[in-house]
Write a protein that holds these residues in place. Structure first.
Motif, PDB file in Angstrom:
ATOM      1  N   ASP A 557       0.853  -1.188   0.000  1.00 29.39           N
ATOM      2  CA  ASP A 557       0.000   0.000   0.000  1.00 29.39           C
ATOM      3  C   ASP A 557       0.887   1.235   0.000  1.00 29.39           C
ATOM      4  OD1 ASP A 557      -1.781   2.005   0.414  1.00 29.39           O
ATOM      5  OD2 ASP A 557      -2.645   1.189   2.253  1.00 29.39           O
ATOM      6  N   GLY A 558       0.850   1.976  -1.101  1.00 27.22           N
ATOM      7  CA  GLY A 558       1.705   3.150  -1.219  1.00 27.22           C
ATOM      8  C   GLY A 558       1.060   4.443  -0.790  1.00 27.22           C
ATOM      9  N   SER A 559      -0.118   4.360  -0.162  1.00 30.20           N
ATOM     10  CA  SER A 559      -0.794   5.595   0.236  1.00 30.20           C
ATOM     11  C   SER A 559      -0.274   6.140   1.566  1.00 30.20           C
ATOM     12  CB  SER A 559      -2.300   5.347   0.353  1.00 30.20           C
ATOM     13  OG  SER A 559      -2.580   4.442   1.415  1.00 30.20           O
ATOM     14  N   GLN A 560       0.357   5.266   2.373  1.00 31.26           N
ATOM     15  CA  GLN A 560       0.824   5.670   3.683  1.00 31.26           C
ATOM     16  C   GLN A 560       2.342   5.517   3.777  1.00 31.26           C
ATOM     17  OE1 GLN A 560      -1.829   4.113   6.922  1.00 31.26           O
ATOM     18  NE2 GLN A 560      -2.720   2.914   5.260  1.00 31.26           N
ATOM     19  N   GLN A 561       2.942   6.302   4.647  1.00 29.97           N
ATOM     20  CA  GLN A 561       4.381   6.217   4.844  1.00 29.97           C
ATOM     21  C   GLN A 561       4.729   4.868   5.460  1.00 29.97           C
ATOM     22  OE1 GLN A 561       6.238   8.863   3.805  1.00 29.97           O
ATOM     23  NE2 GLN A 561       8.053   7.572   4.068  1.00 29.97           N
ATOM     24  N   ASP A 562       5.799   4.256   4.929  1.00 29.52           N
ATOM     25  CA  ASP A 562       6.227   2.929   5.388  1.00 29.52           C
ATOM     26  C   ASP A 562       5.093   1.906   5.291  1.00 29.52           C
ATOM     27  OD1 ASP A 562       8.753   3.914   5.967  1.00 29.52           O
ATOM     28  OD2 ASP A 562       8.202   4.440   8.023  1.00 29.52           O
ATOM     29  N   GLY A 563       4.338   1.969   4.188  1.00 31.85           N
ATOM     30  CA  GLY A 563       3.238   1.030   3.990  1.00 31.85           C
ATOM     31  C   GLY A 563       3.735  -0.399   3.848  1.00 31.85           C
ATOM     32  N   THR A 564       3.057  -1.306   4.508  1.00 32.65           N
ATOM     33  CA  THR A 564       3.437  -2.719   4.453  1.00 32.65           C
ATOM     34  C   THR A 564       2.547  -3.458   3.464  1.00 32.65           C
ATOM     35  OG1 THR A 564       1.964  -3.217   6.304  1.00 32.65           O
ATOM     36  CG2 THR A 564       4.266  -2.683   6.815  1.00 32.65           C
ATOM     37  N   TRP A 684       8.811   0.915  -7.629  1.00 31.37           N
ATOM     38  CA  TRP A 684       9.352   2.271  -7.647  1.00 31.37           C
ATOM     39  C   TRP A 684       8.432   3.197  -6.832  1.00 31.37           C
ATOM     40  CZ3 TRP A 684      13.970   2.878 -10.375  1.00 31.37           C
ATOM     41  CH2 TRP A 684      14.330   1.797 -11.172  1.00 31.37           C
ATOM     42  N   GLN A 685       8.463   2.985  -5.533  1.00 25.68           N
ATOM     43  CA  GLN A 685       7.594   3.735  -4.630  1.00 25.68           C
ATOM     44  C   GLN A 685       8.333   3.950  -3.313  1.00 25.68           C
ATOM     45  OE1 GLN A 685       5.388   5.889  -3.122  1.00 25.68           O
ATOM     46  NE2 GLN A 685       4.018   5.054  -4.711  1.00 25.68           N
ATOM     47  N   ASP A 686       8.565   5.228  -2.956  1.00 22.66           N
ATOM     48  CA  ASP A 686       9.387   5.514  -1.777  1.00 22.66           C
ATOM     49  C   ASP A 686       8.640   5.350  -0.468  1.00 22.66           C
ATOM     50  OD1 ASP A 686       7.692   7.617  -2.038  1.00 22.66           O
ATOM     51  OD2 ASP A 686       9.235   9.190  -2.045  1.00 22.66           O
TER      52      ASP A 686
END
Length: 702
Positions: A557-564, A684-686
């Motif tokens: 899940d790329g919507s939240q920081q440090d998404g798991t 490619w998602q930080d």
């Protein structure tokens, strides 16, 4: 004592009674003429005709007929008792052939298997006995009683009425000719004394004129989801088509298919087909009609295998089809289908074989062909190319000639005309559809006998990299079927990609104190169905390029920081274009071996762990598959989805974003049943916790 001998005895016992009374007639007439010459030209007195020696004794004849009937009944009862004793001694009620003729299962296959003590047929008209569905012995006894009744009826009926009597299609011998033949052969019963003919059955058998059976395999066709797993039917050859197999107008097709409701939508139709919501349908049509559907309409290559069966076995199979062709049995797309019915019919005439019980719960047409080959049933093989394959062969030839001569620009119009179905009507069938034509074309590498087994298990070791270090893991997976683009391609249509009923468990190494350490055992993936259909625009194929998937999979899940990563249900669809390139195979109808593609994709996912519990995405997927050599293939793909979760008041949570993913796969075939595969992907998602994943796996096909 045979039925014929009883019948002859009854007739012979009756003859002296008739002859002794008629023998006195000439003597009486001569006496009258000699003693009354004056009355020689007078008419015979009426009393002599009506009450004298010339009169027929009606009462005596009635008695004689009654005696004959009683004798016939006595003889029939004696034979019935003898047959019953023989059947009991041989335990025919439990004989494998008899049980198979009644649709009793040989064995119960696990918890979901069929009950071996009950017939699959739930139709009272299929049984003579009221208890026939649960008791094979009761049904056998009812058939023996029917034999005795037919023998008695034949003896008692006057010859003048035999024509009406023998045309009784409701007779047990007419309704169940395969059962009657097997029982009469096993007990040495002479059916000729029964004098029962079956006009409808006789006309049907004369129409089909069965001499030889072949199994026809039409390759997989993803553009028609109900044919995605291929199709099989039986070709029934007459003497004419046996002598010259190209004369297909002398052959018939026996096809077991689903009797579905065309008004149902696709999802409902597929669900009913999978769960027995529809009945099966036995179709017997002229073979050219069926073949044209596969070669011309669907453009699927066909492989025909002659079955090594004796003539009497062929006859018995077709007689059994007569018994069963109007039954309405539940149709199950994966188990009771076109392929399983062929095995069941062969099992009926080969009691020593157990073909149907050898297959797993999912009966796939290519599995059936391979099983029959393993058991020695395939006597010969014939390849019939589809119309698109023939157009592709012409296209390959002209393109190679043009390339060699350097006419690259001027070739475009000619090539387009060749690969166009409306403009180029080349076909394996004659224009009138009655004859197979012999085209000089090399056989394509699509023979299902050469393919790898459809089931596959794998074990892999991998490393998942994130911001806090690496997590090592072991993957354990299984796939019920079918084949993906990196699997060994021999025996499949080119670029075939279809997977179903697959699951993977991941076991993480938990010997560290990382803050984002995953659970020790997780479900990594559960695929119901996933596939892609590639029809390159620069080939003779006329279909589209598309894909679809229904699965549960783990996503970041790329919507939240440090998404798991989270397990989500995912439904996806793709539509796009594909192009083939590379060196063409001379003389064949195969497409160039390399492939590139671009899809426009749409995906919907839902799960507890992701933001808002759902996300929908749209984007572009592009990639290439490269056949390095016969044992080594590679595939690279870039996915560019744009995800939307919905708006959020939290500034640290994004409601929409790009999440590119690049993947690379490489497979090396050890042999037909073993392979090594490397998979790597990078997101490619930080914002996600883990960006990269690399795995080496061993794959075993079984």
């Amino acid at each position: 004592m045979s039925i014929q001998s009883v019948s002859n005895r009854i007739l012979l016992d009756d003859m002296p009674i008739q002859l002794s009374r008629r023998a006195r007639l000439p003597l009486a007439i001569v006496g009258l003429l000699l003693t009354a010459q004056a009355q020689a030209f007078l008419p015979t007195p009426a009393s002599l005709v009506t009450t004298g020696e010339l009169a027929l004794n009606t009462d005596t004849n009635t008695d004689n007929n009654a005696k004959a009937g009683t004798a016939a009944e006595t003889g029939a009862k004696q034979l019935l008792a003898l047959w019953r004793e023989q059947a009991k001694t041989k335990n025919l009620a439990q004989h494998t052939t008899w049980r198979r003729l009644l649709y009793f299962s040989d064995e119960k296959k696990g918890f979901f298997g069929k009950n071996k003590d009950t017939s699959t047929v739930d139709d009272a008209s299929f049984f003579l006995s009221a208890n026939g569905r649960e008791d094979s012995g009761a049904e056998l006894d009812a058939m023996l009683v029917a034999f005795a009744d037919e023998m008695t009826n034949t003896t008692n009926k006057p010859k003048a009425n035999n024509a009406a009597q023998t045309g009784n299609s409701k007779s047990a011998l007419c309704r169940f000719p395969a059962r009657a033949k097997w029982l009469s052969d096993t007990l040495a019963i002479d059916k000729s004394a029964m004098q029962v003919t079956c006009p409808e059955l006789t006309a049907w058998m004369q129409k089909l004129a069965p001499e030889q059976l072949s199994i026809m395999f039409a390759q997989e066709h993803l553009d028609n989801p109900l044919s995605a797993f291929a199709h099989t039917l039986l070709r029934i050859d007459s003497k004419a088509s046996v002598v010259d197999p190209s004369q297909i107008h002398h052959a018939y097709a026996l096809n077991d298919t689903v009797d579905g409701d065309t008004e149902d939508n696709f999802v409902l139709y597929a669900t009913k087909s999978m769960t027995g919501g529809y009945s099966n349908l036995i179709e017997i049509d002229p073979y050219p009609e069926k073949l044209a559907k596969y070669l011309q309409d669907d453009e699927r290559d066909a492989w025909t295998y002659r079955l090594d069966l004796m003539a009497e076995e062929v006859q018995q199979i077709i007689l059994h089809v007569w018994e069963t062709k109007d039954l309405k049995l539940p149709y199950y797309f994966t188990s009771d289908n076109c392929a399983s019915e062929i095995l069941r019919l062969i099992d009926v005439v080969r009691p020593q074989q157990h073909l149907l019980s050898q297959l797993p719960y999912a009966v796939i047409p290519s599995d059936v062909v391979q099983l029959l080959n393993k058991e020695g049933f395939l006597a010969s093989t014939n390849y019939t190319p589809a119309d698109s394959t023939l157009r592709q062969a012409q296209w390959n030839k002209v393109k190679q000639q043009r390339d060699q001569l350097g006419y690259h620009n001027s070739a475009k119009q000619t090539l387009n005309e060749i690969k166009s179905a409306p403009l180029n009507t080349v076909s394996s069938m004659s224009a009138d559809g009655q004859t197979l034509l012999n085209h000089q074309i090399a056989v394509s590498d699509t023979n299902p006998l050469n393919r790898h087994p459809l089931q596959m298990g794998h074990i892999g070791i991998g490393q998942r990299g994130d911001k806090h270090g690496d997590n090592n893991y072991i993957d354990l997976g299984v796939r019920a079927g079918y084949h993906d683009t990196l699997d060994r391609p021999s025996g499949f249509p080119q670029f075939f990609d279809l997977e179903g009923a697959a699951a993977t468990l991941r076991l993480y190494d938990t010997n560290n104190d990382k803050p984002s350490q995953p659970k020790s055992v997780i479900l990594q993936n559960l695929t119901l169905i996933k596939g892609r259909s590639f029809n390159p625009v620069n080939s003779a194929k006329k279909g589209k390029t598309w894909g679809a998937s229904i699965e549960a999979t783990r996503v970041n899940d790329g919507s939240q920081q440090d998404g798991t990563d989270h397990l989500v249900g995912s439904l996806g669809y793709e539509s796009g274009w594909s192009w083939a390139f590379g060196t063409l195979s001379t003389g064949t109808g195969e497409i160039a071996p390399q492939l590139c593609y671009t899809f426009l994709s749409g995906t919907a996912q839902t799960g507890r762990g992701i933001n808002k519990g759902f996300r929908v995405g749209a984007g572009v997927n592009a990639g290439c598959r490269y056949q390095i050599n016969n044992q080594l293939r590679a595939q690279a793909e870039l996915q560019l989805p744009y995800w939307y979760h919905g708006s959020s008041d939290d500034s640290n949570v994004r409601g929409h974003y790009w999440q590119p993913i690049s993947t690379l796969g490489l497979q090396y075939d050890i042999d037909k049943k073993q392979a090594l595969r490397i998979n790597a992907n990078y997101e490619w998602q930080d914002r996600i916790d883990a960006n990269e994943d690399v795995q080496l796996s061993y794959r075993r096909y079984f």
